[in-house]
Write an enzyme that holds these catalytic residues in place. Structure first.
Site, PDB file in Angstrom:
ATOM      1  N   TYR A  94      52.436  14.391 -35.928  1.00 37.75           N
ATOM      2  CA  TYR A  94      51.794  13.664 -34.847  1.00 37.75           C
ATOM      3  C   TYR A  94      50.324  13.438 -35.125  1.00 37.75           C
ATOM      4  CZ  TYR A  94      49.547  17.893 -32.865  1.00 37.75           C
ATOM      5  OH  TYR A  94      48.781  19.009 -32.662  1.00 37.75           O
ATOM      6  N   ARG A 152      45.123  10.350 -41.908  1.00 39.05           N
ATOM      7  CA  ARG A 152      45.737  11.688 -41.863  1.00 39.05           C
ATOM      8  C   ARG A 152      47.214  11.586 -41.493  1.00 39.05           C
ATOM      9  NH1 ARG A 152      43.103  16.101 -37.991  1.00 39.05           N
ATOM     10  NH2 ARG A 152      44.120  14.787 -36.429  1.00 39.05           N
ATOM     11  N   ARG A 171      73.373  17.000 -36.505  1.00 38.70           N
ATOM     12  CA  ARG A 171      72.550  18.125 -36.919  1.00 38.70           C
ATOM     13  C   ARG A 171      72.967  18.664 -38.283  1.00 38.70           C
ATOM     14  NH1 ARG A 171      72.020  23.750 -36.749  1.00 38.70           N
ATOM     15  NH2 ARG A 171      69.883  24.448 -36.412  1.00 38.70           N
ATOM     16  N   LYS A 228      49.935  17.929 -39.879  1.00 42.92           N
ATOM     17  CA  LYS A 228      49.871  17.946 -38.412  1.00 42.92           C
ATOM     18  C   LYS A 228      51.286  17.849 -37.848  1.00 42.92           C
ATOM     19  CE  LYS A 228      46.834  16.163 -34.751  1.00 42.92           C
ATOM     20  NZ  LYS A 228      46.435  17.460 -34.208  1.00 42.92           N
ATOM     21  N   GLU A 244      41.314  28.764 -37.308  1.00 33.74           N
ATOM     22  CA  GLU A 244      40.880  27.650 -36.450  1.00 33.74           C
ATOM     23  C   GLU A 244      41.365  27.915 -35.038  1.00 33.74           C
ATOM     24  OE1 GLU A 244      42.809  23.942 -37.610  1.00 33.74           O
ATOM     25  OE2 GLU A 244      44.575  25.065 -38.258  1.00 33.74           O
ATOM     26  N   LEU A 247      44.122  22.705 -40.325  1.00 28.27           N
ATOM     27  CA  LEU A 247      44.253  21.248 -40.223  1.00 28.27           C
ATOM     28  C   LEU A 247      42.907  20.621 -40.604  1.00 28.27           C
ATOM     29  CD1 LEU A 247      46.264  19.016 -39.069  1.00 28.27           C
ATOM     30  CD2 LEU A 247      44.667  18.968 -37.132  1.00 28.27           C
TER      31      LEU A 247
END
Ligand code: PDD
Length: 287
Positions: free
Chosen positions: A33, A52, A100, A147, A179, A204
């Site tokens: 995301y 990114r 799945r 991310k 972070e 990140l």
């Protein structure tokens, strides 16, 4: 009026947006995301966020469904349809819908979900008072530079912060701060130098972090990119966090230790001002 979101090719009211049951983002957290700030109706540092996103997608081998121009158009259109001039745009790409099975499906097309969150960023109350932070063990995987939508460790970290009366959790590994749960973490030494952890797979690569480092250099503030311990943070003159949804936020307490005099510090305030000035400067985003 209900919020308009974007899901798999269509703009529609939030209540009508239904994610397919077998979407791999839902079943496996198999997706990545981005989140971009919006100020005065404009996307802040959008090119860097899209870069990114491209990197995250490449690293997990999900095809990018849109060009940068298409993403930008979708973001701007979503902000416009929601009348949002200040806030945050969230967008995620999952590997799509398939029976799945852990391995990649042969023919799935990526799932795309985007929504807006209108909120004051410049006049956020936390910017005036500063926030409290607690430290927690960093429970995450080893590719934190991606991310990923797998945010369970951060959900637990930030819930622990909330239950302790704090607004952010700083995650700690081997005694060093990695972070924040959803932000980059900085301290300022008593000599007035910014200290921030260098980029690696452990954190990140924050887009706000990157812009802030360039701005602080221009402002003549000294910078050390190195690891720092929790104890060093307790003793810091100032501390702050950065993210696309908050820009630069002062931290006035860490694990109950007062930072500085318990109020947002002068260098942090200056950095916040400089960042906001940059974000509102004409043609700051590549259009
Ligand atoms: N989070 N580190 C982590 C773990 C983050 O989740 C974020 C952003 C940052 C700051 O990155 P940037 O400056 O590019 O926003 C650092 C977003 C805001 C979120 O998940 O809501």
């Amino acid at each position: 009026m209900s919020r308009i979101v974007f899901l798999n090719g269509s703009f529609l009211p939030l209540e009508e947006a239904k994610v397919p049951f077998m979407d791999r983002g839902f079943l496996f957290g198999d997706g990545v995301y981005e989140g971009v700030g919006v100020l005065e109706g404009r996307l802040v540092d959008n090119e860097a966020h899209l870069e990114r996103l491209e990197r995250s997608l490449r690293e997990v081998r999900i095809p990018n469904p849109y060009s940068r121009a298409e993403w930008t158009h979708l973001e701007e259109e979503l902000a416009r349809r929601n009348g949002m001039t200040e806030g945050f745009i969230y967008f995620q790409v999952t590997r799509g819908v398939a029976e799945r099975d852990f391995t990649f499906p042969e023919n799935a097309s990526p799932g795309v979900a985007m929504f807006t969150q209108a909120k004051p960023i410049v006049n956020a109350p936390a910017a005036a008072t500063g926030i409290a932070v607690i430290t927690v063990p960093d429970l995450r995987w080893k590719r934190r530079d991606i991310k990923s939508v797998n945010l369970l460790a951060q959900v637990l970290a930030k819930q622990a912060a909330k239950e302790a009366g704090a607004q952010e959790a700083w995650m700690v590994e081997d005694g060093f701060v990695t972070e924040g749960g959803s932000s980059s973490g900085f301290i300022i030494t008593r000599e007035g130098r910014i200290v921030v952890r260098p980029l690696s797979n452990a954190i990140l690569p924050g887009i706000t972090r990157k812009a802030l480092l360039a701005l602080s250099k221009d402002a003549g503030i000294e910078l050390e990119e190195r690891l720092f311990t929790v104890e060093e943070a307790y003793e810091a003159a100032e501390a702050f966090m950065t993210s696309a949804s908050s820009f630069v936020l002062p931290i006035v307490s860490i694990d109950g230790h007062t930072i500085g005099d318990g109020r947002p510090g002068p260098i942090t305030k200056k950095l916040r001002e400089i960042y906001i000035r940059m974000a509102t400067a004409p043609r700051m985003t590549a259009e």
